[in-house]
Design a protein around this motif. Structure first.
Motif, PDB file in Angstrom:
ATOM      1  N   THR A 196       0.744  -1.113  -0.111  1.00  0.00           N
ATOM      2  CA  THR A 196      -0.014   0.003   0.025  1.00  0.00           C
ATOM      3  C   THR A 196       0.802   1.410  -0.131  1.00  0.00           C
ATOM      4  OG1 THR A 196      -1.896  -1.125   0.999  1.00  0.00           O
ATOM      5  CG2 THR A 196      -1.876   1.270   1.408  1.00  0.00           C
ATOM      6  N   THR A 197       1.924   1.179   0.856  1.00  0.00           N
ATOM      7  CA  THR A 197       2.681   2.381   0.836  1.00  0.00           C
ATOM      8  C   THR A 197       3.483   2.542  -0.625  1.00  0.00           C
ATOM      9  OG1 THR A 197       3.449   2.127   3.263  1.00  0.00           O
ATOM     10  CG2 THR A 197       4.960   3.249   1.814  1.00  0.00           C
ATOM     11  N   ALA A 198       3.949   1.598  -1.026  1.00  0.00           N
ATOM     12  CA  ALA A 198       4.445   1.562  -2.622  1.00  0.00           C
ATOM     13  C   ALA A 198       3.497   2.285  -3.433  1.00  0.00           C
ATOM     14  CB  ALA A 198       5.072   0.320  -2.964  1.00  0.00           C
ATOM     15  N   VAL A 199       2.293   1.755  -3.678  1.00  0.00           N
ATOM     16  CA  VAL A 199       1.147   1.997  -4.514  1.00  0.00           C
ATOM     17  C   VAL A 199       0.932   3.719  -4.304  1.00  0.00           C
ATOM     18  CG1 VAL A 199      -1.170   1.952  -5.173  1.00  0.00           C
ATOM     19  CG2 VAL A 199       0.165  -0.203  -4.851  1.00  0.00           C
ATOM     20  N   ALA A 200       0.899   4.053  -3.044  1.00  0.00           N
ATOM     21  CA  ALA A 200       0.547   5.436  -2.646  1.00  0.00           C
ATOM     22  C   ALA A 200       1.791   6.178  -3.077  1.00  0.00           C
ATOM     23  CB  ALA A 200       0.178   5.696  -1.318  1.00  0.00           C
ATOM     24  N   ALA A 201       2.978   5.760  -2.925  1.00  0.00           N
ATOM     25  CA  ALA A 201       4.307   6.381  -3.274  1.00  0.00           C
ATOM     26  C   ALA A 201       4.206   6.682  -4.949  1.00  0.00           C
ATOM     27  CB  ALA A 201       5.430   5.908  -2.749  1.00  0.00           C
ATOM     28  N   ALA A 202       3.801   5.765  -5.489  1.00  0.00           N
ATOM     29  CA  ALA A 202       3.991   5.820  -6.984  1.00  0.00           C
ATOM     30  C   ALA A 202       3.150   6.963  -7.387  1.00  0.00           C
ATOM     31  CB  ALA A 202       3.727   4.621  -7.677  1.00  0.00           C
ATOM     32  N   LEU A 203       1.686   6.850  -6.683  1.00  0.00           N
ATOM     33  CA  LEU A 203       0.884   7.965  -7.104  1.00  0.00           C
ATOM     34  C   LEU A 203       1.198   9.136  -6.518  1.00  0.00           C
ATOM     35  CD1 LEU A 203      -1.962   8.741  -8.208  1.00  0.00           C
ATOM     36  CD2 LEU A 203      -2.900   7.991  -5.857  1.00  0.00           C
ATOM     37  N   GLY A 204       1.807   9.314  -5.552  1.00  0.00           N
ATOM     38  CA  GLY A 204       2.383  10.551  -4.997  1.00  0.00           C
ATOM     39  C   GLY A 204       3.549  11.257  -5.851  1.00  0.00           C
ATOM     40  N   GLU A 205       4.334  10.334  -6.251  1.00  0.00           N
ATOM     41  CA  GLU A 205       5.390  10.723  -7.462  1.00  0.00           C
ATOM     42  C   GLU A 205       4.624  11.341  -8.638  1.00  0.00           C
ATOM     43  OE1 GLU A 205       9.463   9.270  -9.207  1.00  0.00           O
ATOM     44  OE2 GLU A 205       8.212   7.481  -8.596  1.00  0.00           O
ATOM     45  N   ARG A 206       3.760  10.512  -9.205  1.00  0.00           N
ATOM     46  CA  ARG A 206       2.931  10.976 -10.407  1.00  0.00           C
ATOM     47  C   ARG A 206       2.312  12.324 -10.230  1.00  0.00           C
ATOM     48  NH1 ARG A 206      -1.907   7.718 -13.157  1.00  0.00           N
ATOM     49  NH2 ARG A 206      -2.175   8.938 -15.101  1.00  0.00           N
ATOM     50  N   LEU A 207       1.468  12.543  -8.972  1.00  0.00           N
ATOM     51  CA  LEU A 207       1.026  13.850  -8.642  1.00  0.00           C
ATOM     52  C   LEU A 207       1.968  14.921  -8.522  1.00  0.00           C
ATOM     53  CD1 LEU A 207      -1.708  12.506  -6.186  1.00  0.00           C
ATOM     54  CD2 LEU A 207      -2.301  13.382  -8.372  1.00  0.00           C
ATOM     55  N   ALA A 208       3.156  14.717  -8.025  1.00  0.00           N
ATOM     56  CA  ALA A 208       3.936  15.614  -8.001  1.00  0.00           C
ATOM     57  C   ALA A 208       4.602  16.224  -9.513  1.00  0.00           C
ATOM     58  CB  ALA A 208       5.426  15.165  -6.868  1.00  0.00           C
ATOM     59  N   ALA A 209       4.722  15.255 -10.173  1.00  0.00           N
ATOM     60  CA  ALA A 209       5.234  15.485 -11.467  1.00  0.00           C
ATOM     61  C   ALA A 209       4.117  16.359 -12.227  1.00  0.00           C
ATOM     62  CB  ALA A 209       5.358  14.242 -12.333  1.00  0.00           C
ATOM     63  N   CYS A 210       2.962  16.229 -11.698  1.00  0.00           N
ATOM     64  CA  CYS A 210       1.684  16.949 -12.492  1.00  0.00           C
ATOM     65  C   CYS A 210       1.477  18.360 -11.777  1.00  0.00           C
ATOM     66  CB  CYS A 210       0.508  16.192 -12.322  1.00  0.00           C
ATOM     67  SG  CYS A 210       0.582  14.672 -13.784  1.00  0.00           S
ATOM     68  N   GLY A 211       2.471  18.637 -10.648  1.00  0.00           N
ATOM     69  CA  GLY A 211       1.901  20.001 -10.127  1.00  0.00           C
ATOM     70  C   GLY A 211       1.138  19.990  -9.019  1.00  0.00           C
ATOM     71  N   VAL A 212       0.682  18.928  -8.608  1.00  0.00           N
ATOM     72  CA  VAL A 212      -0.335  18.783  -7.636  1.00  0.00           C
ATOM     73  C   VAL A 212       0.228  18.850  -6.176  1.00  0.00           C
ATOM     74  CG1 VAL A 212      -2.347  17.202  -6.363  1.00  0.00           C
ATOM     75  CG2 VAL A 212      -2.092  17.300  -9.084  1.00  0.00           C
ATOM     76  N   THR A 213      -0.393  19.711  -5.346  1.00  0.00           N
ATOM     77  CA  THR A 213      -0.015  19.901  -4.092  1.00  0.00           C
ATOM     78  C   THR A 213      -0.519  19.156  -2.862  1.00  0.00           C
ATOM     79  OG1 THR A 213      -1.229  21.848  -3.364  1.00  0.00           O
ATOM     80  CG2 THR A 213       0.689  22.403  -4.777  1.00  0.00           C
ATOM     81  N   ILE A 214      -2.057  18.729  -3.273  1.00  0.00           N
ATOM     82  CA  ILE A 214      -2.597  18.007  -2.124  1.00  0.00           C
ATOM     83  C   ILE A 214      -3.466  16.989  -2.976  1.00  0.00           C
ATOM     84  CG2 ILE A 214      -4.314  20.025  -2.024  1.00  0.00           C
ATOM     85  CD1 ILE A 214      -5.023  18.547   0.892  1.00  0.00           C
ATOM     86  N   ASN A 215      -3.625  15.755  -2.320  1.00  0.00           N
ATOM     87  CA  ASN A 215      -4.604  14.732  -2.991  1.00  0.00           C
ATOM     88  C   ASN A 215      -5.587  14.360  -2.005  1.00  0.00           C
ATOM     89  OD1 ASN A 215      -5.766  12.716  -4.469  1.00  0.00           O
ATOM     90  ND2 ASN A 215      -4.352  11.111  -3.964  1.00  0.00           N
TER      91      ASN A 215
END
Length: 481
Positions: free
Chosen positions: A100-119
């Motif tokens: 779960t941590t790994a999946v969320a981190a992959a999502l977090g990295e993708r969101l960061a690249a998209c310039g999102v600050t909060i999910n």
């Protein structure tokens, strides 16, 4: 201290229409608008989202950019394809917090690249009521002790790349039997029951350092008649006082029926905004609908009037603006790359639950039984047929409604294997009737359920994916193929 007008503007997080920022929005961001919430209507692909957020950040550094990206059935980045990660209930079924941590981190990295600050994730709700119309696969499970490590793991993974996580919908939506998008649910809970059940995952998220918590439009009678979003006992006494949360409190969308009285209308939003701020909320999400400048003007004016009259202390508004601004921190630098589905597929495969022996005997007929998605999920690609058709030559895929029994029986002639795919069949009486009728027919079928499973019925072979994501459907197709 800034003026009431500036502070009022700084706590607003509206939604908007289009895949580029309209002029009125760019102007307001430059003048101090707190930020925005992105939805599927704002998304083409990751590169476009990154360009959109850069456009907003070009108007003002520190603007909050939120998105409702839960993965699984509630996805914005993958609204056109289906999610590259399974949803929370599938991750709970896989029961591997490190995964779960790994999946969320992959999502977090993708969101960061998209310039999102909060999910606006994860859901710290629990899947509790069989007739619950809105949470289901969005929660990690029904047992607070088992779900809590996944909530904490998701927070940890998502925030690894600087994207703030937001645990929702406080104090927990899962026991509600009405959808707060359209009605005001009353939780059948005492405060003591909440502490033993619903509040446990929220406490875990807070211990994990979650930076934001979203309120639910939910009434707990012992706390008064107002929903948690507008309720000082819920937000100030319980969330801040008992649970010790010090981050930003975000409201669920204020135009939702539970607080506006008529979903999608702007009437009375200013009144709700003021009541939420007085109760202890910080950032005001008005993102479900696409707003224009005049709607924001009315909300801003209501907040300023409340400060002028003394109803809303200026210090409370300033505190809310400061906490909202804390969610605008730029995420860790990352570059937009191709979406990698391998990790999500690994999790989706691990989540599969097999009942009996669901095996194909030759190319199958696949029947994707369509039902309306929830308001939270909205329309997106769903179904197993296309996946199996790709993997098993000769597969025939059809889409059917719950009333299409004769069509399905006719199509099944000549196929030794039939696969019937449903989405939370237990919540749809006509789907249950269809399954019962098929069970009484001469058709032997494999059932694939992509939602919250509900009660297990019948003794036929069955596959549960716990998610309608792209990767979960793909994992089910691989298993059958």
């Amino acid at each position: 201290m800034s003026s009431p007008e500036k502070l009022a503007e700084a706590v607003l997080l509206p939604g908007f229409a289009g895949t580029t920022a309209p002029g009125w929005l760019r102007s307001r961001v430059a003048d101090g608008l707190g930020g925005v919430i992105l939805f599927g209507r704002n998304v083409v692909d990751d590169e476009q989202v990154a360009a959109l957020t850069a456009q907003l950040r070009g108007e003002r550094d520190g603007v909050v950019v939120g998105i409702d990206e839960e993965g699984g059935d509630v996805t914005r980045l993958d609204v056109n394809t289906g999610s590259f990660v399974p949803g929370p209930l599938a991750l709970g079924a896989a029961d591997d917090p490190e995964l779960t941590t790994a999946v969320a981190a992959a999502l977090g990295e993708r969101l960061a690249a998209c310039g999102v600050t909060i999910n606006l994730a994860p859901c710290a709700d629990l899947t509790l009521a069989a007739e619950d119309p809105i949470i289901g696969v969005r929660a990690f499970g029904s047992d607070p002790v088992k779900a809590s490590p996944h909530v904490a793991a998701y927070v940890t993974g998502l925030q690894k790349y600087g994207v703030a996580a937001c645990a929702k919908h406080f104090p927990g939506h899962g026991a509600a039997t009405e959808d707060s998008h359209v009605a005001l649910p009353v939780l059948p809970r005492t405060p003591e029951e909440l502490r033993e059940i619903e509040l446990v995952p929220f406490a875990a998220a807070i211990r994990a350092g979650v930076r934001a918590v979203m309120t639910g439009h939910l009434v707990v009678r012992a706390w008064g008649d107002e929903p948690a979003t507008l309720n000082r006992v819920a937000l100030t006494d319980v969330l801040r006082g008992e649970l010790g949360f010090t981050g930003a409190i975000i409201t669920d969308a204020l135009e939702m029926g539970a607080v506006s009285g008529a979903y999608g209308r702007h009437d009375g939003l200013g009144h709700s905004a003021v009541r939420a701020l007085i109760a202890g909320a910080d950032a005001l999400c008005i993102g479900g609908a696409a707003f224009e400048a005049d709607a924001l003007d009315a909300i801003n004016a209501a907040i300023v009037a409340a400060v002028t009259s003394g109803e809303l202390p200026l210090e409370r508004l300033a505190d809310a603006a400061e906490r909202t601004a804390s969610l605008g921190t730029d995420p860790a630098p990352a570059t937009v790359g191709p979406v990698d589905r391998r990790l999500g597929l690994e999790a989706a495969r691990k989540a599969l639950r097999v009942t009996g022996e669901p095996r194909l005997d030759g190319p199958p007929l696949v029947v994707d039984v369509q039902t309306e998605p929830t308001i939270a999920a909205g329309p997106m690609p769903w179904g197993l047929g296309a996946h199996l058709a790709e993997l098993v030559p000769g597969t025939r895929a059809i889409t059917a409604g719950p009333g299409d029994l004769d069509t399905i029986l006719e199509a099944a002639q000549g196929f030794s294997s039939v696969v019937v795919v449903t989405r939370e069949a237990h919540r749809h009486p006509r789907v249950r009737e269809l399954l019962a009728a098929l069970g009484e027919s001469a058709v032997d079928f494999i059932r694939v359920e992509t939602g919250a499973p509900g009660p297990l019925t019948g003794d036929g072979p069955r596959l549960d994916t716990f998610s309608g994501s792209y990767v979960s459907l793909r994992a089910a197709a691989e298993y059958l193929a």
